[in-house]
Design a protein around this motif. Structure first.
Motif, PDB file in Angstrom:
ATOM      1  N   ILE A 191       0.840  -1.193   0.000  1.00  0.00           N
ATOM      2  CA  ILE A 191       0.000   0.000   0.000  1.00  0.00           C
ATOM      3  C   ILE A 191       0.875   1.242   0.000  1.00  0.00           C
ATOM      4  CG2 ILE A 191      -1.683   1.341   1.302  1.00  0.00           C
ATOM      5  CD1 ILE A 191      -2.872  -1.262   2.283  1.00  0.00           C
ATOM      6  N   SER A 192       0.724   2.076  -1.019  1.00  0.00           N
ATOM      7  CA  SER A 192       1.414   3.364  -1.112  1.00  0.00           C
ATOM      8  C   SER A 192       0.437   4.477  -0.731  1.00  0.00           C
ATOM      9  CB  SER A 192       1.948   3.606  -2.527  1.00  0.00           C
ATOM     10  OG  SER A 192       2.866   2.610  -2.898  1.00  0.00           O
ATOM     11  N   VAL A 193       0.948   5.446   0.017  1.00  0.00           N
ATOM     12  CA  VAL A 193       0.131   6.585   0.436  1.00  0.00           C
ATOM     13  C   VAL A 193       0.826   7.857  -0.022  1.00  0.00           C
ATOM     14  CG1 VAL A 193      -0.899   7.825   2.367  1.00  0.00           C
ATOM     15  CG2 VAL A 193      -0.760   5.323   2.427  1.00  0.00           C
ATOM     16  N   VAL A 194       0.084   8.739  -0.696  1.00  0.00           N
ATOM     17  CA  VAL A 194       0.662   9.942  -1.293  1.00  0.00           C
ATOM     18  C   VAL A 194       0.064  11.187  -0.661  1.00  0.00           C
ATOM     19  CG1 VAL A 194       0.885  11.261  -3.440  1.00  0.00           C
ATOM     20  CG2 VAL A 194       1.095   8.765  -3.476  1.00  0.00           C
ATOM     21  N   THR A 195       0.925  12.128  -0.285  1.00  0.00           N
ATOM     22  CA  THR A 195       0.508  13.442   0.183  1.00  0.00           C
ATOM     23  C   THR A 195       1.100  14.472  -0.781  1.00  0.00           C
ATOM     24  OG1 THR A 195       2.395  14.075   1.562  1.00  0.00           O
ATOM     25  CG2 THR A 195       0.810  12.509   2.526  1.00  0.00           C
ATOM     26  N   PRO A 196       0.793  15.759  -0.637  1.00  0.00           N
ATOM     27  CA  PRO A 196       1.386  16.758  -1.543  1.00  0.00           C
ATOM     28  C   PRO A 196       2.907  16.825  -1.464  1.00  0.00           C
ATOM     29  CG  PRO A 196      -0.560  17.660  -0.478  1.00  0.00           C
ATOM     30  CD  PRO A 196      -0.269  16.350   0.202  1.00  0.00           C
ATOM     31  N   THR A 197       3.509  16.338  -0.374  1.00  0.00           N
ATOM     32  CA  THR A 197       4.952  16.490  -0.205  1.00  0.00           C
ATOM     33  C   THR A 197       5.723  15.175  -0.118  1.00  0.00           C
ATOM     34  OG1 THR A 197       4.650  16.670   2.194  1.00  0.00           O
ATOM     35  CG2 THR A 197       4.707  18.727   0.929  1.00  0.00           C
ATOM     36  N   ILE A 198       5.076  14.077   0.287  1.00  0.00           N
ATOM     37  CA  ILE A 198       5.805  12.825   0.454  1.00  0.00           C
ATOM     38  C   ILE A 198       5.002  11.654  -0.093  1.00  0.00           C
ATOM     39  CG2 ILE A 198       7.025  13.622   2.525  1.00  0.00           C
ATOM     40  CD1 ILE A 198       5.125  11.849   4.152  1.00  0.00           C
ATOM     41  N   GLU A 199       5.719  10.552  -0.330  1.00  0.00           N
ATOM     42  CA  GLU A 199       5.092   9.289  -0.688  1.00  0.00           C
ATOM     43  C   GLU A 199       5.714   8.198   0.171  1.00  0.00           C
ATOM     44  OE1 GLU A 199       4.466   6.273  -4.511  1.00  0.00           O
ATOM     45  OE2 GLU A 199       5.066   8.365  -4.813  1.00  0.00           O
ATOM     46  N   GLY A 200       4.872   7.431   0.848  1.00  0.00           N
ATOM     47  CA  GLY A 200       5.376   6.389   1.727  1.00  0.00           C
ATOM     48  C   GLY A 200       4.524   5.151   1.658  1.00  0.00           C
ATOM     49  N   HIS A 201       4.836   4.200   2.531  1.00  0.00           N
ATOM     50  CA  HIS A 201       4.102   2.940   2.572  1.00  0.00           C
ATOM     51  C   HIS A 201       3.414   2.775   3.914  1.00  0.00           C
ATOM     52  CE1 HIS A 201       7.191   1.817  -0.587  1.00  0.00           C
ATOM     53  NE2 HIS A 201       6.031   1.652  -1.196  1.00  0.00           N
ATOM     54  N   SER A 202       2.211   2.229   3.864  1.00  0.00           N
ATOM     55  CA  SER A 202       1.469   1.923   5.083  1.00  0.00           C
ATOM     56  C   SER A 202       1.774   0.505   5.517  1.00  0.00           C
ATOM     57  CB  SER A 202      -0.037   2.090   4.847  1.00  0.00           C
ATOM     58  OG  SER A 202      -0.782   1.564   5.928  1.00  0.00           O
ATOM     59  N   LYS A 203       1.735   0.274   6.836  1.00  0.00           N
ATOM     60  CA  LYS A 203       1.922  -1.077   7.370  1.00  0.00           C
ATOM     61  C   LYS A 203       0.641  -1.904   7.271  1.00  0.00           C
ATOM     62  CE  LYS A 203       6.204  -0.726   8.849  1.00  0.00           C
ATOM     63  NZ  LYS A 203       7.284  -1.582   8.359  1.00  0.00           N
ATOM     64  N   CYS A 204      -0.462  -1.280   6.884  1.00  0.00           N
ATOM     65  CA  CYS A 204      -1.711  -2.027   6.732  1.00  0.00           C
ATOM     66  C   CYS A 204      -1.554  -3.069   5.636  1.00  0.00           C
ATOM     67  CB  CYS A 204      -2.865  -1.089   6.405  1.00  0.00           C
ATOM     68  SG  CYS A 204      -3.326   0.025   7.749  1.00  0.00           S
TER      69      CYS A 204
END
Length: 266
Positions: A185-198
């Motif tokens: 699962i990738s999560v995107v915000t206006p400034t960063i992109e990361g991964h969720s542990k879900c």
């Protein structure tokens, strides 16, 4: 004869640290390393190691989900000795300390790693491997873990994301969208992109404010406040252009088209 082992951890530094400790001890042949649960399942089936050092928290399939997948599908192959690794005391539950299971807390301590190896050696010498489906101890452990890991439904204002080797707390309101691909699962915000542990988008949705986050497609969850444009597409379908840096375009499934029209009075 050396013990064969796999190291599965999404943190490179943790893999390197554990590999160094095992190499310095000797008598352990690390066959391969993996970075997520999907790789773990494939590597275990391919190499059939004696021992697997398995991270608890990873994107996509976590350590517990890896065991579940092996239990569900592999009915005849013996289960390797599993040594869980975790950075969080909350996962070092008493249930780990049963036959054929051990755990290590991060950062790894040399004496604790050697203790886990000694336990694995004893188990390998004394106990005839049991098939996955018949190992009641593992099944009981998984049931205990599931009870302790029920999804949190408090809809707190923060979500934990892993990005650039760090665990970041992100405000829900800043999340543009989340997507899932091959269990990650990738999560995107206006400034960063990361991964969720879900492990699934359903699990992630349980943590998010339902009035704001919408499952526009089976592979996407969007924050309706970050939709920049609704783009008409083929055969009366639509795409959503988000306000992230890439202005990502997200498909709306046919089943959700009606919901889209209701949201924006189309």
């Amino acid at each position: 004869m050396a013990i064969t082992a796999l190291i599965i951890d999404d943190e490179e530094l943790a893999r390197e640290e554990l590999k160094y400790l095992l190499d310095s001890e000797g008598g352990v042949d690390v066959l391969a390393q993996g970075t997520n649960g999907i790789e773990a399942v494939d590597l275990i089936r391919t190499h059939k190691p004696d021992v697997v050092f398995l991270d608890v928290q990873m994107p996509g399939l976590d350590g517990f989900a890896v065991l579940k997948k092996l239990l569900d599908r592999d009915h005849k192959e013996p289960l390797p000795q599993i040594i869980f690794a975790t950075a969080y005391d909350q996962y070092a539950v008493r249930a780990f300390d049963v036959n054929a299971i051990d755990y290590l807390l991060k950062p790894f301590e040399r004496t604790r790693v050697l203790q886990a190896l000694d336990r694995a050696r004893i188990r390998l010498q004394e106990i005839e491997p049991a098939p996955f489906s018949g190992d009641t101890r593992i099944g009981e452990l998984l049931r205990l873990i599931e009870q302790q890991q029920q999804p949190q439904r408090s809809h707190s204002g923060k979500i934990v994301l892993q990005a650039h080797g760090r665990l970041l707390l992100v405000d829900q309101k800043d999340i543009c969208f989340a997507s899932i691909d091959e269990g990650i699962i990738s999560v995107v915000t206006p400034t960063i992109e990361g991964h969720s542990k879900c492990r699934t988008l359903e699990e992630l949705l349980d943590l998010l404010e339902p009035a704001v986050f919408w499952r526009a497609h089976r592979s996407y969850v969007v924050n309706i406040n970050h939709i920049k444009e609704v783009v008409p597409w083929f055969k009366s379908s639509y795409q959503l252009r988000m306000d992230d840096k890439k202005q990502t375009e997200i498909p709306v499934s046919r089943a959700q088209t009606r919901r889209l029209r209701e949201l924006f009075k189309l």
